[in-house]
Design an enzyme around this catalytic site. Structure first.
Site, PDB file in Angstrom:
ATOM      1  CG  ASP A   1      -8.105  -2.100  13.418  1.00 17.82           C
ATOM      2  OD1 ASP A   1      -8.874  -1.401  12.733  1.00 17.82           O
ATOM      3  OD2 ASP A   1      -7.167  -1.620  14.076  1.00 17.82           O
TER       4      ASP A   1
ATOM      5  CD  GLN B   1      -1.293  -1.134   3.459  1.00 16.70           C
ATOM      6  OE1 GLN B   1      -2.500  -1.116   3.266  1.00 16.70           O
ATOM      7  NE2 GLN B   1      -0.765  -1.783   4.483  1.00 16.70           N
TER       8      GLN B   1
ATOM      9  CD  GLU C   1      -3.760   2.505  12.728  1.00 15.40           C
ATOM     10  OE1 GLU C   1      -3.948   1.266  12.700  1.00 15.40           O
ATOM     11  OE2 GLU C   1      -4.612   3.314  12.361  1.00 15.40           O
TER      12      GLU C   1
ATOM     13  N   PRO D   1      -7.805  -6.105  -2.114  1.00 14.46           N
ATOM     14  CG  PRO D   1      -5.585  -6.704  -1.765  1.00 14.46           C
ATOM     15  CD  PRO D   1      -6.446  -5.556  -2.149  1.00 14.46           C
TER      16      PRO D   1
HETATM   17  N1  SAM Z   1      -8.779   2.012  11.225  1.00 14.54           N
HETATM   18  C1  SAM Z   1      -8.761   1.521   9.909  1.00 14.54           C
HETATM   19  C2  SAM Z   1      -9.982   1.874   9.118  1.00 14.54           C
HETATM   20  O1  SAM Z   1     -10.876   2.514   9.604  1.00 14.54           O
HETATM   21  O2  SAM Z   1     -10.027   1.524   7.934  1.00 14.54           O
HETATM   22  C3  SAM Z   1      -8.256   0.144   9.777  1.00 14.54           C
HETATM   23  C4  SAM Z   1      -7.011  -0.035  10.587  1.00 14.54           C
HETATM   24  S1  SAM Z   1      -5.558  -0.718  10.156  1.00 14.54           S
HETATM   25  C5  SAM Z   1      -4.373   0.505   9.729  1.00 14.54           C
HETATM   26  C6  SAM Z   1      -5.754  -1.667   8.717  1.00 14.54           C
HETATM   27  C7  SAM Z   1      -4.628  -2.691   8.615  1.00 14.54           C
HETATM   28  O3  SAM Z   1      -5.113  -3.848   7.930  1.00 14.54           O
HETATM   29  C8  SAM Z   1      -3.388  -2.230   7.858  1.00 14.54           C
HETATM   30  O4  SAM Z   1      -2.305  -2.206   8.736  1.00 14.54           O
HETATM   31  C9  SAM Z   1      -3.199  -3.293   6.752  1.00 14.54           C
HETATM   32  O5  SAM Z   1      -1.847  -3.612   6.504  1.00 14.54           O
HETATM   33  C10 SAM Z   1      -3.964  -4.448   7.342  1.00 14.54           C
HETATM   34  N2  SAM Z   1      -4.423  -5.459   6.379  1.00 14.54           N
HETATM   35  C11 SAM Z   1      -5.032  -5.276   5.195  1.00 14.54           C
HETATM   36  N3  SAM Z   1      -5.294  -6.448   4.601  1.00 14.54           N
HETATM   37  C12 SAM Z   1      -4.848  -7.422   5.452  1.00 14.54           C
HETATM   38  C13 SAM Z   1      -4.857  -8.841   5.417  1.00 14.54           C
HETATM   39  N4  SAM Z   1      -5.341  -9.533   4.378  1.00 14.54           N
HETATM   40  N5  SAM Z   1      -4.313  -9.510   6.460  1.00 14.54           N
HETATM   41  C14 SAM Z   1      -3.806  -8.832   7.519  1.00 14.54           C
HETATM   42  N6  SAM Z   1      -3.789  -7.492   7.602  1.00 14.54           N
HETATM   43  C15 SAM Z   1      -4.298  -6.793   6.587  1.00 14.54           C
END
Ligand code: SAM
Length: 307
Positions: free
Chosen positions: A169, A43, A98, A178
């Site tokens: 999250d 990303q 985070e 994805p």
């Molecule tokens: N607070 C956020 C919101 O409102 O959208 C979401 C929080 S957090 C930063 C989202 C996290 O999901 C990211 O760190 C990303 O790398 C992770 N992520 C995305 N796809 C994923 C997957 N397939 N498996 C594990 N983590 C994933």
């Protein structure tokens, strides 16, 4: 350091990020300072100090959380699920970049093991470096195991019944990303399997303002797998919206009476108390009507998406 030109512009002498909420609406964030801007394998990442909300994380142009109000999002996401389980010992956080979701999980003294599974190891290194205000050292807690892998695969391969609480999250189910496969019936079946018999799951569930249909679809999809699903919401100023969450349980109704909330809420919270807890689950009439009228569920073969 320059920002991705598709998302940024210089105006009034400083940089701005334009966050496209839909093709017809945007939130512009004026940036006081940029700590990091670049692309990981998964990303586009900006970690910056905004004038309005303090430090903030943007992924692919969308704000994830901000210094000013992350406590609202993370307390609302984590504690209703942790309270809904009688004694949560084994917890999984899927996503949670985070480290603030982990921070809130670790407030509960019953927790013996907390596994955080995020797909993006480069992002986690950036978070460790620039976002101490969020994780506050949680990654170093001896109860924590950090795994860098796909959260869906992790849950599909987990020992059945191995977690008491699973906190989802994750990035939004935006079209062509994805993230779409992290809100489907098959995904929630994997969550269900990985939970113990009285297990509880919670997910962020997009906006009840600009994606109300998706909020209702996530409720329907979880309810096609779990016997109890309680929709709730909290206003997150940086998201310009009341934000949706879904709380699902395999055992008892996850919505608790006031006395139990008062007795079990951990100390040190800034947003949640027993009164606020009740308010989270009090939905306005138009949201209840949308939940009543939407019949679709999201599946791998026919996934629902936003934007
Ligand atoms: N607070 C956020 C919101 O409102 O959208 C979401 C929080 S957090 C930063 C989202 C996290 O999901 C990211 O760190 C990303 O790398 C992770 N992520 C995305 N796809 C994923 C997957 N397939 N498996 C594990 N983590 C994933």
């Amino acid at each position: 350091m320059s920002l991705n030109p598709e998302m940024s512009t210089r105006h009034m002498g400083y940089m701005w990020i334009t966050e496209w909420i839909s093709p017809k609406e945007a939130h512009m964030h004026g940036l006081e300072k940029i700590y990091f801007e670049g692309r990981t394998k998964y990303q586009h990442v900006v970690i910056a100090k905004t004038f309005a909300f303090g430090d903030a994380l943007f992924l692919d142009g969308y704000v994830q959380s901000t210094e000013a109000d992350e406590f609202i999002y993370h307390e609302a996401l984590v504690h209703p699920a942790m309270l809904a389980h009688p004694s949560p010992r084994r917890v999984a956080v899927i996503g949670g970049g985070e480290g603030a979701t982990l921070r809130e999980v670790l407030r509960h003294p019953t927790v013996e093991r907390a596994v955080m599974v995020d797909i993006d190891g480069e992002l986690i290194e950036l978070v460790k470096k620039y976002m101490e205000k969020w994780h506050r050292g949680s990654f170093d807690d001896p109860r924590v195991e950090l795994r860098i892998e796909d959260g869906r695969r992790f849950l599909e391969e987990a020992e059945p019944g191995s977690f008491d609480v699973i906190v989802l999250d994750l990035t939004d189910p935006a079209e062509g990303t994805p993230g779409v496969k992290l809100y489907t019936k098959e995904f929630y079946q994997a969550v269900y399997r990985a939970l113990s018999p009285d297990g509880v799951a919670v997910t962020q569930a997009t906006s009840t303002r600009y994606n109300l249909f998706m909020y209702a679809i996530i409720r329907n999809t979880m309810a096609s797998v779990f016997p109890h699903v309680r929709p709730y919401k909290a206003f997150i100023p940086a998201f310009l919206s009341e934000w949706g969450f879904m709380l699902a349980s395999k055992g008892r109704d996850p919505l608790l009476p006031r006395e139990e909330v008062e007795r079990r809420l951990p100390s040190g919270l800034r947003f949640l108390d027993a009164e606020t807890y009740k308010c989270l689950f009090t939905l306005p009439k138009h949201v209840k009507e949308a939940l009543e009228s939407e019949k679709r569920i999201s599946t791998d073969a026919n996934p629902a998406t936003i934007y």
